[in-house]
Enzyme design. Structure first.
Site, PDB file in Angstrom:
ATOM      1  N   PHE A  68       4.939  -2.179 -12.488  1.00  6.11           N
ATOM      2  CA  PHE A  68       4.144  -2.929 -11.506  1.00  6.11           C
ATOM      3  C   PHE A  68       4.703  -4.342 -11.374  1.00  6.11           C
ATOM      4  CE2 PHE A  68       0.225  -5.232 -10.164  1.00  6.11           C
ATOM      5  CZ  PHE A  68      -0.026  -4.509  -9.006  1.00  6.11           C
ATOM      6  N   HIS A 124      -8.721  -7.440   3.582  1.00 11.18           N
ATOM      7  CA  HIS A 124      -8.665  -6.226   2.766  1.00 11.18           C
ATOM      8  C   HIS A 124      -7.711  -6.381   1.577  1.00 11.18           C
ATOM      9  CE1 HIS A 124      -5.800  -5.073   6.079  1.00 11.18           C
ATOM     10  NE2 HIS A 124      -5.087  -4.614   5.081  1.00 11.18           N
ATOM     11  N   VAL A 174       0.869  -9.243  -2.708  1.00 12.82           N
ATOM     12  CA  VAL A 174      -0.383  -9.160  -1.956  1.00 12.82           C
ATOM     13  C   VAL A 174      -1.077 -10.506  -2.151  1.00 12.82           C
ATOM     14  CG1 VAL A 174      -2.428  -7.793  -1.458  1.00 12.82           C
ATOM     15  CG2 VAL A 174      -0.487  -6.714  -2.596  1.00 12.82           C
ATOM     16  N   PHE A 176       0.830  -1.209   0.000  1.00 17.15           N
ATOM     17  CA  PHE A 176       0.000   0.000   0.000  1.00 17.15           C
ATOM     18  C   PHE A 176       0.867   1.262   0.000  1.00 17.15           C
ATOM     19  CE2 PHE A 176      -2.793   3.171   1.983  1.00 17.15           C
ATOM     20  CZ  PHE A 176      -3.979   2.958   1.302  1.00 17.15           C
TER      21      PHE A 176
HETATM   22  N1  INI Z   1       0.741  -5.616   2.312  1.00 16.46           N
HETATM   23  C1  INI Z   1       1.306  -6.350   1.339  1.00 16.46           C
HETATM   24  O1  INI Z   1       2.273  -5.921   0.709  1.00 16.46           O
HETATM   25  N2  INI Z   1       0.823  -7.600   1.055  1.00 16.46           N
HETATM   26  C2  INI Z   1      -0.258  -8.118   1.708  1.00 16.46           C
HETATM   27  O2  INI Z   1      -0.651  -9.280   1.389  1.00 16.46           O
HETATM   28  C3  INI Z   1      -0.850  -7.352   2.732  1.00 16.46           C
HETATM   29  N3  INI Z   1      -1.951  -7.903   3.491  1.00 16.46           N
HETATM   30  O3  INI Z   1      -2.252  -9.087   3.330  1.00 16.46           O
HETATM   31  O4  INI Z   1      -2.563  -7.209   4.266  1.00 16.46           O
HETATM   32  C4  INI Z   1      -0.321  -6.070   3.025  1.00 16.46           C
HETATM   33  N4  INI Z   1      -0.868  -5.308   3.996  1.00 16.46           N
HETATM   34  C5  INI Z   1      -0.219  -4.161   4.540  1.00 16.46           C
HETATM   35  C6  INI Z   1      -0.486  -2.899   3.744  1.00 16.46           C
HETATM   36  O5  INI Z   1       0.246  -2.912   2.541  1.00 16.46           O
HETATM   37  C7  INI Z   1      -0.064  -1.644   4.519  1.00 16.46           C
HETATM   38  O6  INI Z   1       1.302  -1.703   4.811  1.00 16.46           O
HETATM   39  C8  INI Z   1      -0.840  -1.458   5.835  1.00 16.46           C
HETATM   40  O7  INI Z   1      -2.229  -1.524   5.619  1.00 16.46           O
HETATM   41  C9  INI Z   1      -0.509  -0.082   6.453  1.00 16.46           C
HETATM   42  O8  INI Z   1      -0.932   0.972   5.603  1.00 16.46           O
END
Ligand code: INI
Length: 167
Positions: free
Chosen positions: A115, A90, A83, A59
């Site tokens: 990407f 989520h 991810v 994210f």
């Molecule tokens: N971030 C990822 O890179 N991969 C994932 O599978 C994932 N899951 O499963 O939640 C994930 N979550 C964290 C997200 O990217 C943020 O760091 C977090 O929400 C804080 O903003």
């Protein structure tokens, strides 16, 4: 006359690559970064010239990618992470925002922003795409970056030619 442009996979004449990698699912991201650096070497670039920036999760990748692209130091930014559906309810928000964000960075800055974030149904599928039986998304990201640098360079010189000499 028809002009056909195709990117070349030869090392770009100048400039650096930046890699932005997610620490979430680091086990996968480590393989993507390794694959990206190996691909640089394979394409005749110096892997030591790349800057690697780690962020908490996928994210957060677009924000840092944008800062790097805006710095003017890099010819391309490769975004790497995984991810995985099932790890979170989520999934779709993280994957969707990461994809939209990466696309926006490229369009807003004009710097190819690639990407290389795996979106997978399971850890096994992610492993397959991080150096397993389906290749390495990090290596593919570097190849796409090099191709885009080449395509954009050629498109720029084609448009410069069609504008004619400066008066
Ligand atoms: N971030 C990822 O890179 N991969 C994932 O599978 C994932 N899951 O499963 O939640 C994930 N979550 C964290 C997200 O990217 C943020 O760091 C977090 O929400 C804080 O903003």
């Amino acid at each position: 006359m028809t002009s056909t442009i195709e990117g070349r996979l030869s090392p770009p004449p100048s400039g650096q690559l930046a890699l932005v990698a997610s620490r979430f699912n680091k086990f996968i991201s480590d393989r993507l970064v390794a694959g990206a650096l190996e691909e640089m070497a394979r394409l005749g670039m110096d892997p030591a010239s790349a800057d690697v920036v780690w962020v908490p999760g996928s994210f957060e990748i677009p924000m840092v990618a944008r800062r790097l692209a805006e710095s003017g130091k890099y010819q391309a930014v490769c975004c790497l992470g995984a991810v995985i559906r099932g790890q979170t309810d989520h999934y779709q928000y993280v994957a969707g925002e990461a994809a939209k964000g990466v696309a926006q960075v490229g369009l807003a800055t004009g710097v190819p922003t690639i990407f290389g974030i795996i979106t997978a149904d399971s850890l096994e599928q992610a492993i397959d795409r991080a150096g397993g039986k389906v290749g390495n998304a990090g290596a593919k990201a570097v190849a796409s970056a090099v191709e885009m640098i080449s395509v954009l360079g050629q498109v720029d010189s084609l448009s410069a030619k069609s504008r004619g000499p400066k008066r």
